[in-house]
Write a protein that holds these residues in place. Sequence first.
Motif, PDB file in Angstrom:
ATOM      1  N   HIS A   1       0.821  -1.218   0.000  1.00  0.00           N
ATOM      2  CA  HIS A   1       0.000   0.000   0.000  1.00  0.00           C
ATOM      3  C   HIS A   1       0.858   1.272   0.000  1.00  0.00           C
ATOM      4  O   HIS A   1       0.326   2.365  -0.190  1.00  0.00           O
ATOM      5  CB  HIS A   1      -0.952   0.010   1.210  1.00  0.00           C
ATOM      6  CG  HIS A   1      -0.244   0.032   2.524  1.00  0.00           C
ATOM      7  ND1 HIS A   1       0.281  -1.099   3.109  1.00  0.00           N
ATOM      8  CD2 HIS A   1       0.046   1.058   3.363  1.00  0.00           C
ATOM      9  CE1 HIS A   1       0.845  -0.780   4.255  1.00  0.00           C
ATOM     10  NE2 HIS A   1       0.713   0.524   4.438  1.00  0.00           N
ATOM     11  N   GLU A   2       2.169   1.153   0.209  1.00  0.00           N
ATOM     12  CA  GLU A   2       3.069   2.299   0.151  1.00  0.00           C
ATOM     13  C   GLU A   2       3.600   2.536  -1.265  1.00  0.00           C
ATOM     14  O   GLU A   2       4.214   3.567  -1.527  1.00  0.00           O
ATOM     15  CB  GLU A   2       4.257   2.082   1.107  1.00  0.00           C
ATOM     16  CG  GLU A   2       3.851   1.982   2.567  1.00  0.00           C
ATOM     17  CD  GLU A   2       5.038   1.663   3.463  1.00  0.00           C
ATOM     18  OE1 GLU A   2       6.198   1.754   2.985  1.00  0.00           O
ATOM     19  OE2 GLU A   2       4.813   1.325   4.628  1.00  0.00           O
TER      20      GLU A   2
ATOM     21  N   TRP B   1      -0.546   1.868  -6.133  1.00  0.00           N
ATOM     22  CA  TRP B   1      -0.692   0.441  -5.859  1.00  0.00           C
ATOM     23  C   TRP B   1      -2.084  -0.075  -6.207  1.00  0.00           C
ATOM     24  O   TRP B   1      -2.228  -1.207  -6.686  1.00  0.00           O
ATOM     25  CB  TRP B   1      -0.343   0.136  -4.405  1.00  0.00           C
ATOM     26  CG  TRP B   1      -1.353   0.623  -3.391  1.00  0.00           C
ATOM     27  CD1 TRP B   1      -1.418   1.854  -2.836  1.00  0.00           C
ATOM     28  CD2 TRP B   1      -2.424  -0.130  -2.824  1.00  0.00           C
ATOM     29  NE1 TRP B   1      -2.470   1.942  -1.948  1.00  0.00           N
ATOM     30  CE2 TRP B   1      -3.095   0.737  -1.917  1.00  0.00           C
ATOM     31  CE3 TRP B   1      -2.891  -1.428  -2.979  1.00  0.00           C
ATOM     32  CZ2 TRP B   1      -4.208   0.316  -1.185  1.00  0.00           C
ATOM     33  CZ3 TRP B   1      -3.993  -1.851  -2.245  1.00  0.00           C
ATOM     34  CH2 TRP B   1      -4.637  -0.978  -1.360  1.00  0.00           C
ATOM     35  N   GLU B   2      -3.100   0.758  -6.017  1.00  0.00           N
ATOM     36  CA  GLU B   2      -4.456   0.282  -6.337  1.00  0.00           C
ATOM     37  C   GLU B   2      -4.646   0.155  -7.844  1.00  0.00           C
ATOM     38  O   GLU B   2      -5.383  -0.717  -8.301  1.00  0.00           O
ATOM     39  CB  GLU B   2      -5.495   1.211  -5.710  1.00  0.00           C
ATOM     40  CG  GLU B   2      -5.512   1.095  -4.190  1.00  0.00           C
ATOM     41  CD  GLU B   2      -6.740   1.739  -3.588  1.00  0.00           C
ATOM     42  OE1 GLU B   2      -7.746   1.032  -3.447  1.00  0.00           O
ATOM     43  OE2 GLU B   2      -6.671   2.940  -3.279  1.00  0.00           O
TER      44      GLU B   2
ATOM     45  N   ARG C   1      -2.715  -4.395   4.446  1.00  0.00           N
ATOM     46  CA  ARG C   1      -3.819  -3.540   3.999  1.00  0.00           C
ATOM     47  C   ARG C   1      -4.342  -3.975   2.631  1.00  0.00           C
ATOM     48  O   ARG C   1      -5.552  -4.068   2.420  1.00  0.00           O
ATOM     49  CB  ARG C   1      -3.358  -2.086   3.954  1.00  0.00           C
ATOM     50  CG  ARG C   1      -4.421  -1.139   3.429  1.00  0.00           C
ATOM     51  CD  ARG C   1      -3.959   0.301   3.433  1.00  0.00           C
ATOM     52  NE  ARG C   1      -4.825   1.122   2.610  1.00  0.00           N
ATOM     53  CZ  ARG C   1      -4.592   2.399   2.349  1.00  0.00           C
ATOM     54  NH1 ARG C   1      -3.529   3.003   2.862  1.00  0.00           N
ATOM     55  NH2 ARG C   1      -5.418   3.092   1.576  1.00  0.00           N
ATOM     56  N   ALA C   2      -3.435  -4.252   1.692  1.00  0.00           N
ATOM     57  CA  ALA C   2      -3.860  -4.661   0.343  1.00  0.00           C
ATOM     58  C   ALA C   2      -4.629  -5.973   0.392  1.00  0.00           C
ATOM     59  O   ALA C   2      -5.647  -6.140  -0.296  1.00  0.00           O
ATOM     60  CB  ALA C   2      -2.644  -4.790  -0.570  1.00  0.00           C
TER      61      ALA C   2
ATOM     62  N   GLU D   1      -8.153  -5.101   1.941  1.00  0.00           N
ATOM     63  CA  GLU D   1      -9.053  -4.330   1.087  1.00  0.00           C
ATOM     64  C   GLU D   1      -9.474  -5.082  -0.175  1.00  0.00           C
ATOM     65  O   GLU D   1     -10.527  -4.807  -0.744  1.00  0.00           O
ATOM     66  CB  GLU D   1      -8.400  -2.994   0.715  1.00  0.00           C
ATOM     67  CG  GLU D   1      -8.247  -2.060   1.906  1.00  0.00           C
ATOM     68  CD  GLU D   1      -7.782  -0.664   1.515  1.00  0.00           C
ATOM     69  OE1 GLU D   1      -7.876  -0.310   0.312  1.00  0.00           O
ATOM     70  OE2 GLU D   1      -7.336   0.081   2.423  1.00  0.00           O
ATOM     71  N   TYR D   2      -8.648  -6.032  -0.610  1.00  0.00           N
ATOM     72  CA  TYR D   2      -8.961  -6.793  -1.822  1.00  0.00           C
ATOM     73  C   TYR D   2      -9.205  -8.271  -1.512  1.00  0.00           C
ATOM     74  O   TYR D   2      -9.027  -9.126  -2.377  1.00  0.00           O
ATOM     75  CB  TYR D   2      -7.838  -6.622  -2.852  1.00  0.00           C
ATOM     76  CG  TYR D   2      -7.862  -5.255  -3.502  1.00  0.00           C
ATOM     77  CD1 TYR D   2      -8.528  -5.045  -4.711  1.00  0.00           C
ATOM     78  CD2 TYR D   2      -7.256  -4.161  -2.894  1.00  0.00           C
ATOM     79  CE1 TYR D   2      -8.576  -3.797  -5.291  1.00  0.00           C
ATOM     80  CE2 TYR D   2      -7.297  -2.899  -3.469  1.00  0.00           C
ATOM     81  CZ  TYR D   2      -7.962  -2.725  -4.675  1.00  0.00           C
ATOM     82  OH  TYR D   2      -8.020  -1.476  -5.251  1.00  0.00           O
TER      83      TYR D   2
END
Length: 199
Positions: A120-121, A125-126, A150-151, A154-155
């Motif tokens: 996510h840094e 990235w999204e 986090r990735a 969230e996914y």
Amino acid sequence: MQGFPLAWPGMKIGLLGGSFDPAHEGHAHITREALRRLGLDRVWWLVSPGNPLKQRGPAPMTERMSRARRVMAHPRVDVTDIELRLGTRYTAQTLRQLKALYPGVRFVWLMGADNLVQFHEWKDWEWIMRNVPIGVFARPGARMAARGARAADEYARYRLPSFAAKMLPDMTPPAWCFLNVPMKPISSTEIRERGEWVA
């Protein structure tokens, strides 16, 4: 495109990016597992000019390329300096250009679980998650942290079960898969610290 690997529409190509400072058996192990588990036609190593998330600069490009080719001598693997040739600094920039240069090629981004923790840094990235399927490979000490990344959170609904990993290259992103593979307890940092980096 002189200096670029050959590829044609429909090919399934894994992309393993990094500074490879230095390349080691852990990189080679992930690559062989990716070819087998994801049903890839080829894997390209993208030896980067430098990692924006690392303060220290890498060893000279020629040394890293030379060692990488020795470590990963495989008929279905290309060790490349694509990012240097494209002039890209970030993964998302590289992927955008590769998708434009190779229309119809099914690229899969490959990375270790340690990279998922900080994914996510990464810049855009999204966009990467939404445009390229991603294969994540277990790495020593990072398996549990990666699951809480986090990735990953969230996914989560786009995660493919590992038994269906060979479907990943044909999936429409976002799509990702976490693969538990036998782990090699080795890292580039450890090699550098032990003073074993020999081109």
